[in-house]
Design an enzyme around this catalytic site. Structure first.
Site, PDB file in Angstrom:
ATOM      1  N   ARG A 119       0.815  -1.235   0.000  1.00 30.41           N
ATOM      2  CA  ARG A 119       0.000   0.000   0.000  1.00 30.41           C
ATOM      3  C   ARG A 119       0.842   1.275   0.000  1.00 30.41           C
ATOM      4  O   ARG A 119       0.385   2.334   0.430  1.00 30.41           O
ATOM      5  CB  ARG A 119      -0.975   0.026   1.174  1.00 30.41           C
ATOM      6  CG  ARG A 119      -1.970  -1.098   1.118  1.00 30.41           C
ATOM      7  CD  ARG A 119      -3.199  -0.812   1.937  1.00 30.41           C
ATOM      8  NE  ARG A 119      -4.073  -1.955   1.903  1.00 30.41           N
ATOM      9  CZ  ARG A 119      -3.976  -2.995   2.735  1.00 30.41           C
ATOM     10  NH1 ARG A 119      -3.061  -3.015   3.668  1.00 30.41           N
ATOM     11  NH2 ARG A 119      -4.807  -4.000   2.629  1.00 30.41           N
ATOM     12  N   LYS A 141       2.974  11.235 -11.797  1.00 33.00           N
ATOM     13  CA  LYS A 141       2.056  10.351 -12.529  1.00 33.00           C
ATOM     14  C   LYS A 141       2.742   9.007 -12.721  1.00 33.00           C
ATOM     15  O   LYS A 141       3.879   8.951 -13.195  1.00 33.00           O
ATOM     16  CB  LYS A 141       1.709  10.941 -13.892  1.00 33.00           C
ATOM     17  CG  LYS A 141       0.676  12.047 -13.828  1.00 33.00           C
ATOM     18  CD  LYS A 141       0.234  12.416 -15.233  1.00 33.00           C
ATOM     19  CE  LYS A 141      -0.768  13.546 -15.202  1.00 33.00           C
ATOM     20  NZ  LYS A 141      -1.131  13.988 -16.573  1.00 33.00           N
ATOM     21  N   GLU A 183       9.259  17.668 -26.364  1.00 33.78           N
ATOM     22  CA  GLU A 183       8.633  17.982 -25.065  1.00 33.78           C
ATOM     23  C   GLU A 183       9.230  19.273 -24.488  1.00 33.78           C
ATOM     24  O   GLU A 183       8.545  20.016 -23.788  1.00 33.78           O
ATOM     25  CB  GLU A 183       8.810  16.833 -24.059  1.00 33.78           C
ATOM     26  CG  GLU A 183       8.013  15.573 -24.370  1.00 33.78           C
ATOM     27  CD  GLU A 183       6.568  15.589 -23.834  1.00 33.78           C
ATOM     28  OE1 GLU A 183       6.115  16.609 -23.280  1.00 33.78           O
ATOM     29  OE2 GLU A 183       5.885  14.550 -23.990  1.00 33.78           O
ATOM     30  N   LYS A 225       7.835  22.406 -14.982  1.00 34.62           N
ATOM     31  CA  LYS A 225       6.923  21.344 -14.552  1.00 34.62           C
ATOM     32  C   LYS A 225       6.654  21.448 -13.058  1.00 34.62           C
ATOM     33  O   LYS A 225       5.512  21.283 -12.603  1.00 34.62           O
ATOM     34  CB  LYS A 225       7.490  19.969 -14.916  1.00 34.62           C
ATOM     35  CG  LYS A 225       6.513  18.874 -14.541  1.00 34.62           C
ATOM     36  CD  LYS A 225       6.470  17.732 -15.485  1.00 34.62           C
ATOM     37  CE  LYS A 225       5.302  16.815 -15.142  1.00 34.62           C
ATOM     38  NZ  LYS A 225       5.343  15.541 -15.811  1.00 34.62           N
ATOM     39  N   GLU A 235      -4.192  17.524 -11.870  1.00 37.15           N
ATOM     40  CA  GLU A 235      -4.711  17.891 -13.194  1.00 37.15           C
ATOM     41  C   GLU A 235      -6.180  18.290 -13.177  1.00 37.15           C
ATOM     42  O   GLU A 235      -6.971  17.881 -14.038  1.00 37.15           O
ATOM     43  CB  GLU A 235      -4.473  16.745 -14.192  1.00 37.15           C
ATOM     44  CG  GLU A 235      -4.432  17.258 -15.629  1.00 37.15           C
ATOM     45  CD  GLU A 235      -4.045  16.180 -16.627  1.00 37.15           C
ATOM     46  OE1 GLU A 235      -2.955  15.613 -16.501  1.00 37.15           O
ATOM     47  OE2 GLU A 235      -4.851  15.931 -17.545  1.00 37.15           O
ATOM     48  N   ARG A 239      -2.625  22.008 -14.737  1.00 36.43           N
ATOM     49  CA  ARG A 239      -1.752  20.930 -15.239  1.00 36.43           C
ATOM     50  C   ARG A 239      -2.153  20.455 -16.631  1.00 36.43           C
ATOM     51  O   ARG A 239      -1.336  19.873 -17.350  1.00 36.43           O
ATOM     52  CB  ARG A 239      -1.721  19.761 -14.234  1.00 36.43           C
ATOM     53  CG  ARG A 239      -0.676  18.720 -14.592  1.00 36.43           C
ATOM     54  CD  ARG A 239      -0.376  17.752 -13.470  1.00 36.43           C
ATOM     55  NE  ARG A 239       0.611  16.782 -13.888  1.00 36.43           N
ATOM     56  CZ  ARG A 239       1.281  15.969 -13.073  1.00 36.43           C
ATOM     57  NH1 ARG A 239       1.073  16.028 -11.779  1.00 36.43           N
ATOM     58  NH2 ARG A 239       2.165  15.105 -13.539  1.00 36.43           N
ATOM     59  N   ASN A 243      -0.536  18.981 -21.433  1.00 35.69           N
ATOM     60  CA  ASN A 243      -1.023  18.088 -22.490  1.00 35.69           C
ATOM     61  C   ASN A 243      -1.050  18.760 -23.862  1.00 35.69           C
ATOM     62  O   ASN A 243      -1.585  18.190 -24.817  1.00 35.69           O
ATOM     63  CB  ASN A 243      -2.419  17.563 -22.140  1.00 35.69           C
ATOM     64  CG  ASN A 243      -2.381  16.678 -20.919  1.00 35.69           C
ATOM     65  OD1 ASN A 243      -1.439  15.928 -20.725  1.00 35.69           O
ATOM     66  ND2 ASN A 243      -3.377  16.810 -20.057  1.00 35.69           N
ATOM     67  N   HIS A 246      -0.643  16.785 -26.977  1.00 33.10           N
ATOM     68  CA  HIS A 246      -0.910  15.388 -26.634  1.00 33.10           C
ATOM     69  C   HIS A 246      -2.265  14.888 -27.143  1.00 33.10           C
ATOM     70  O   HIS A 246      -2.445  13.688 -27.326  1.00 33.10           O
ATOM     71  CB  HIS A 246      -0.837  15.172 -25.122  1.00 33.10           C
ATOM     72  CG  HIS A 246       0.579  15.207 -24.599  1.00 33.10           C
ATOM     73  ND1 HIS A 246       1.395  16.316 -24.712  1.00 33.10           N
ATOM     74  CD2 HIS A 246       1.334  14.273 -23.965  1.00 33.10           C
ATOM     75  CE1 HIS A 246       2.568  16.064 -24.164  1.00 33.10           C
ATOM     76  NE2 HIS A 246       2.564  14.828 -23.705  1.00 33.10           N
ATOM     77  N   HIS A 250      -1.703  11.611 -28.929  1.00 27.87           N
ATOM     78  CA  HIS A 250      -2.177  10.288 -28.490  1.00 27.87           C
ATOM     79  C   HIS A 250      -2.943   9.591 -29.614  1.00 27.87           C
ATOM     80  O   HIS A 250      -2.815   8.382 -29.816  1.00 27.87           O
ATOM     81  CB  HIS A 250      -3.104  10.425 -27.273  1.00 27.87           C
ATOM     82  CG  HIS A 250      -2.371  10.734 -26.004  1.00 27.87           C
ATOM     83  ND1 HIS A 250      -2.907  11.532 -25.005  1.00 27.87           N
ATOM     84  CD2 HIS A 250      -1.144  10.369 -25.564  1.00 27.87           C
ATOM     85  CE1 HIS A 250      -2.035  11.629 -24.017  1.00 27.87           C
ATOM     86  NE2 HIS A 250      -0.958  10.932 -24.329  1.00 27.87           N
ATOM     87  N   HIS A 263       6.867   8.611 -28.358  1.00 28.09           N
ATOM     88  CA  HIS A 263       5.875   9.504 -27.757  1.00 28.09           C
ATOM     89  C   HIS A 263       6.197  10.987 -28.054  1.00 28.09           C
ATOM     90  O   HIS A 263       5.322  11.766 -28.439  1.00 28.09           O
ATOM     91  CB  HIS A 263       5.789   9.266 -26.248  1.00 28.09           C
ATOM     92  CG  HIS A 263       4.913  10.246 -25.550  1.00 28.09           C
ATOM     93  ND1 HIS A 263       3.541  10.260 -25.738  1.00 28.09           N
ATOM     94  CD2 HIS A 263       5.196  11.281 -24.712  1.00 28.09           C
ATOM     95  CE1 HIS A 263       3.019  11.251 -25.035  1.00 28.09           C
ATOM     96  NE2 HIS A 263       3.994  11.880 -24.397  1.00 28.09           N
TER      97      HIS A 263
HETATM   98  N1  GLY Z   1       3.122  14.441 -18.813  1.00 26.32           N
HETATM   99  C1  GLY Z   1       2.096  15.308 -18.400  1.00 26.32           C
HETATM  100  C2  GLY Z   1       1.958  15.429 -16.924  1.00 26.32           C
HETATM  101  O1  GLY Z   1       2.816  14.957 -16.197  1.00 26.32           O
HETATM  102  O2  GLY Z   1       0.999  15.984 -16.481  1.00 26.32           O
END
Ligand code: GLY
Length: 365
Positions: A119, A141, A183, A225, A235, A239, A243, A246, A250, A263
């Site tokens: 956990r 993430k 990026e 970031k 997000e 945040r 994207n 993206h 995607h 990517h």
């Molecule tokens: N790669 C996008 C984020 O970390 O929110």
């Protein structure tokens, strides 16, 4: 050396950006690990290429090694389960510390393993690709892919430390460097005109991987970031700007069955399409859009998408996983350094933007 603080709502930690910090890993990891058991969970190929440097850097800090064959196809819950079994067989308990060593796939998977094992145990990120250094290793993430799409199963878990050795990039294939740089261009467009100018003016030196310049752009990307994540860890709002590129990206990755594009390259394509959509919807001027597109193409060659059909791709774009309540959010540029979220976009406009991007890149090559 740069120490960048990340102050997310759930946890605060530091990101170290320094050429050759792998060789001093014990100095940085020691205070985090204290006298707990450290498990380095590494992508097998990365361990083969760079493991000796980390082993030497850990010096007297004891660690146990788990390596696994990783890659986008193996980024599945079953692989994480196998890793968890190995940890358990090794007697890892709740006090274990995991160090993720490898690119974005390793970081996302080991991060998720850390979020779920017993956990939750502590995780340290040691990313070795440009894309993971400027993006996925920071911000918490983690997760794996489902059959239906990338990163659909995961958790938020901020690491206790991220150790970024920019020297590790020296041996990275040229294509992966370019993919990571898309990026970095993203950060310039969403946040920092200075970073964008640097990329625009110093292309050759950046692609030649001049050490000081690489350290600067990695640190600047991490700083941006960190600022975004500090304001919006989960997000819910700001945040989303990360994207940018993206939503189209995607869809293109899925349309090409995850076989054609890295990517970062999909993000490069996605930023071109988002620029075209932004110009069509009036969020950005023609000149500013062109400037962004020129810089993206200058960091090419971006892989050709010959045979990709805009009409088939547009519904995928509209069904992006970031769709909330049936609405697809598009992050569109307003000017270099600023983007906005636009959600009521017609399928026709999306298809036209995709087609314009395909035509533009075909004409430029
Ligand atoms: N790669 C996008 C984020 O970390 O929110």
């Amino acid at each position: 050396m740069q120490r960048i603080p990340v102050r997310a709502a759930s946890a605060a930690y530091e990101v170290i950006v320094e050429a050759d910090c792998l060789e001093k890993a014990a100095e940085y990891l020691g205070p985090v690990v204290k006298n707990r058991r450290l498990f380095v969970v590494a992508d097998e190929r990365v361990w083969h290429a760079q493991g000796d440097r980390l082993r030497k850097g850990l010096a007297d800090l004891p660690f146990e090694l788990i390596t696994a064959e990783l890659g986008e196809q193996r980024k599945r819950l079953s692989t994480v389960e196998a890793m968890a079994e190995r940890l358990h067989q090794a007697g890892a308990d709740r006090s274990a510390v995991l160090a993720a060593f490898g690119g974005g796939v390793a970081g996302d998977m080991v991060g998720f393993l850390g979020a779920a094992y017993m956990r939750g145990v502590d995780v340290i990120q040691i990313p070795t690709t440009l894309l993971s250094q400027v993006d996925s290793a920071v911000g918490g993430k983690t997760g794996v892919n489902l059959a239906g799409g990338k990163n659909l199963f995961g958790a938020f878990l901020q690491p206790k430390l991220a150790l970024i050795d920019t020297h590790a990039l020296d041996t990275l294939p040229e294509r992966e460097i370019r993919a990571g740089l898309y990026e970095v261009i993203k950060y310039g467009v969403i946040w920092s005109p200075e970073l964008f100018d640097l990329l625009e003016n110093k292309r050759d030196a950046v692609l030649a991987r001049e050490a000081e310049l690489i350290e600067r752009i990695v640190a600047e990307s991490v700083r941006i970031k960190a600022e975004v994540v500090a304001e919006d860890e989960r997000e819910g709002g700001l945040r989303r700007i990360l994207n940018y590129g993206h939503t189209f990206g995607h869809a293109l990755e899925a349309e090409t069955r995850y076989e054609l594009l890295l990517h970062g390259e999909a993000v490069g394509w996605g930023m071109i399409a988002a620029g075209r959509l932004g110009e069509a919807l009036g969020t950005i001027s023609h000149e500013e859009r062109l400037r962004i597109e020129r810089v993206i193409l200058a960091y090419g060659p971006i892989p050709s998408l010959e045979g990709v059909d805009a009409a088939r791709t547009a519904p995928r774009v509209m069904g992006d996983k970031k769709t909330i309540g049936g609405k697809t959010n598009f992050i569109l540029p307003e000017r270099i350094g600023q983007v906005k979220v636009v959600s009521d976009v017609a399928m026709d406009a999306v298809e036209a933007a995709m087609q314009a991007a395909l035509d533009a890149v075909a004409a430029s090559s």
